[in-house]
Design an enzyme around this catalytic site. Structure first.
Site, PDB file in Angstrom:
ATOM      1  N   LYS A  40       0.961  -0.661  -3.847  1.00 26.79           N
ATOM      2  CA  LYS A  40       1.237  -0.667  -5.296  1.00 26.79           C
ATOM      3  C   LYS A  40       2.529   0.083  -5.631  1.00 26.79           C
ATOM      4  CE  LYS A  40      -3.699  -0.748  -6.571  1.00 26.79           C
ATOM      5  NZ  LYS A  40      -4.362  -0.425  -5.300  1.00 26.79           N
ATOM      6  N   ARG A  42     -17.058  -1.821   0.603  1.00 29.54           N
ATOM      7  CA  ARG A  42     -18.327  -1.273   1.095  1.00 29.54           C
ATOM      8  C   ARG A  42     -19.438  -2.267   1.399  1.00 29.54           C
ATOM      9  NH1 ARG A  42     -17.758   3.233  -3.421  1.00 29.54           N
ATOM     10  NH2 ARG A  42     -16.599   1.431  -4.226  1.00 29.54           N
ATOM     11  N   ASP A  51       8.595   2.184  -8.920  1.00 27.67           N
ATOM     12  CA  ASP A  51       9.713   3.130  -8.885  1.00 27.67           C
ATOM     13  C   ASP A  51      10.921   2.420  -9.495  1.00 27.67           C
ATOM     14  OD1 ASP A  51      11.520   5.239  -8.040  1.00 27.67           O
ATOM     15  OD2 ASP A  51      10.052   5.746  -6.492  1.00 27.67           O
TER      16      ASP A  51
END
Ligand code: C5P
Length: 230
Positions: free
Chosen positions: A63, A210, A66
């Site tokens: 992600k 998970r 900048d």
């Protein structure tokens, strides 16, 4: 099961040992793999290359956000690892996303996605920023900026998939986390959707952690989901 599996397994582990324990039990035909910030910060590019060398499609989920020049160079460095998919934050703006796009010009470049509005952020975060919009409106706005900047698609909640599919057409990739099987624990996810429903609503790929990584038999869960959504 084919190379075309729509499942991306989130490798939310902190050691290479834990990653390889899972990866050694599965095949690239069963799923793709996502390496996120924690694992990358702990194990670095060497582990990513190892997964790529094992012929897995790797989504490097860092992600980037900048200034345009820095993001472009980071995307180019990520592409050099041979990964299948990378992403930036749409909040970085169209200039930043266009710079990222331009940095990935060659034929083997990874798919480039933008993250819209994180599902962990809601109305109160928008209010605090002085943004007069609801989360769904914000997601649509950011997805439009991503589309205009030449992104291959966006990461979004499965609950947003049908609207984005309608607005941006069949080619635009929608990658959706927050997926749970009917009989699996919800964990810390608030708004969950089943694999089948997410695909029916227009998701291109499902990010699942998970329910697969903590399963006693991850291969069995992968087989079940692959069959359910094919
Ligand atoms: O274990 P679980 O299926 O909840 O894992 C979901 C994965 O998707 C995690 O790696 C999480 O960081 C990521 N993710 C998410 N929600 C978002 C963006 C990414 O759950 N909005």
């Amino acid at each position: 099961m084919s190379k075309q599996s729509k499942i991306i397994v989130a490798l939310d582990f902190s050691t290479e040992h834990d990653v390889m324990e899972l990866v050694d039990r599965i095949e690239p035909s069963m799923c793709r793999l996502k390496v996120g910030k924690e694992l990358f910060t702990r194990c670095g590019p060497a582990l990513v290359k190892k997964l790529v060398d094992k012929k897995f499609d790797v989504f490097l989920d860092l992600k980037f956000h900048d200034i345009p020049n820095t993001v472009a160079k980071a995307c180019s460095a990520a592409a050099d690892l041979g990964v299948w998919m990378i992403n930036v934050h749409a909040l970085g703006g169209e200039k930043m996303m266009s710079a990222a796009r331009q940095a990935l010009s060659d034929d083997n470049a990874p798919l480039l996605l933008a993250v819209t509005w994180l599902t962990s952020s809601g109305q109160s975060e928008l209010d605090a920023l002085g943004i007069k919009a609801e989360p769904q409106e914000m997601v649509s706005r950011l997805a439009k900026m991503a589309y205009n900047s030449g992104m291959s698609g966006v990461v979004c909640s499965a609950q947003e998939a049908s609207v984005l599919r309608r607005d941006f057409g069949e080619e635009f990739l929608l990658v959706t986390p927050g997926i749970r099987l009917l009989d699996s624990k919800q964990d810390d996810q608030c708004r969950v959707v089943t694999p089948k429903k997410a695909i029916e609503d227009g998701a291109s790929y499902l990010v699942i952690g998970r329910p697969i990584t903590q399963a006693e038999d991850p291969c069995k869960v992968l087989r079940t989901i692959n069959q359910d959504i094919c």
